[in-house]
Design a protein around this motif. Sequence first.
Motif, PDB file in Angstrom:
ATOM      1  N   UNK A  96       0.828  -1.210   0.000  1.00 12.71           N
ATOM      2  CA  UNK A  96       0.000   0.000   0.000  1.00 12.71           C
ATOM      3  C   UNK A  96       0.863   1.262   0.000  1.00 12.71           C
ATOM      4  N   UNK A  97       1.970   1.237   0.723  1.00 15.71           N
ATOM      5  CA  UNK A  97       2.859   2.401   0.735  1.00 15.71           C
ATOM      6  C   UNK A  97       3.485   2.593  -0.647  1.00 15.71           C
ATOM      7  N   UNK A  98       3.937   1.509  -1.271  1.00 13.93           N
ATOM      8  CA  UNK A  98       4.538   1.606  -2.608  1.00 13.93           C
ATOM      9  C   UNK A  98       3.518   2.076  -3.636  1.00 13.93           C
ATOM     10  N   UNK A  99       2.275   1.594  -3.537  1.00 16.21           N
ATOM     11  CA  UNK A  99       1.228   2.049  -4.457  1.00 16.21           C
ATOM     12  C   UNK A  99       0.974   3.539  -4.292  1.00 16.21           C
ATOM     13  N   UNK A 100       0.955   4.011  -3.057  1.00 18.39           N
ATOM     14  CA  UNK A 100       0.756   5.431  -2.795  1.00 18.39           C
ATOM     15  C   UNK A 100       1.904   6.254  -3.362  1.00 18.39           C
ATOM     16  N   UNK A 101       3.114   5.762  -3.189  1.00 15.65           N
ATOM     17  CA  UNK A 101       4.280   6.465  -3.728  1.00 15.65           C
ATOM     18  C   UNK A 101       4.249   6.492  -5.249  1.00 15.65           C
ATOM     19  N   UNK A 102       3.828   5.402  -5.854  1.00  7.59           N
ATOM     20  CA  UNK A 102       3.742   5.377  -7.317  1.00  7.59           C
ATOM     21  C   UNK A 102       2.711   6.386  -7.807  1.00  7.59           C
ATOM     22  N   UNK A 103       1.606   6.488  -7.098  1.00  6.28           N
ATOM     23  CA  UNK A 103       0.586   7.484  -7.428  1.00  6.28           C
ATOM     24  C   UNK A 103       1.190   8.886  -7.389  1.00  6.28           C
ATOM     25  N   UNK A 104       1.964   9.164  -6.361  1.00  6.63           N
ATOM     26  CA  UNK A 104       2.625  10.459  -6.250  1.00  6.63           C
ATOM     27  C   UNK A 104       3.638  10.693  -7.355  1.00  6.63           C
TER      28      UNK A 104
END
Length: 155
Positions: A96-104
Amino acid sequence: METNENLIEVLNDLIKINNDRIDGYEKAVEEVEDIDLDLRGIFQKMANESRQNINELSAEVRNLGGEIATGTTNSGKIYRVWMDIKATFTGHDRTSVLESCEYGEDAAQEAYDDALATDTDLPVNIRQIIANQKAELLESHNLIKKYRDLHQAVN
């Protein structure tokens, strides 16, 4: 004079998206577990990358006689809220953290695309700075995506 003001606005938008990245990666460092030293290091490196970008962009804004932007973009605030909400539902796991970072990182790429596509006349040196920073940020995006894909494949 209007050209300078438009150019300053373009540069300040990029400063704000880099501020978003710093905030996002500092938040991501808090979200990952203590054992995720690899991600902590990557996130700190990426926040530092944005600090360097801001220094470079700020120098150009100063050269143009402009005020350097502080704060973040509205979309950055949305990104951080989205990350907070997602963490509430999914916990503080790597995916979930990596997905959020990718979104950013997607948002950062879009901001740099917008800057390069602006109607404002970009001097060659400033266009080169923006293009170089965009390329560095794309490498970061691809690294985050690679980590996310690897983690999903393992789980």
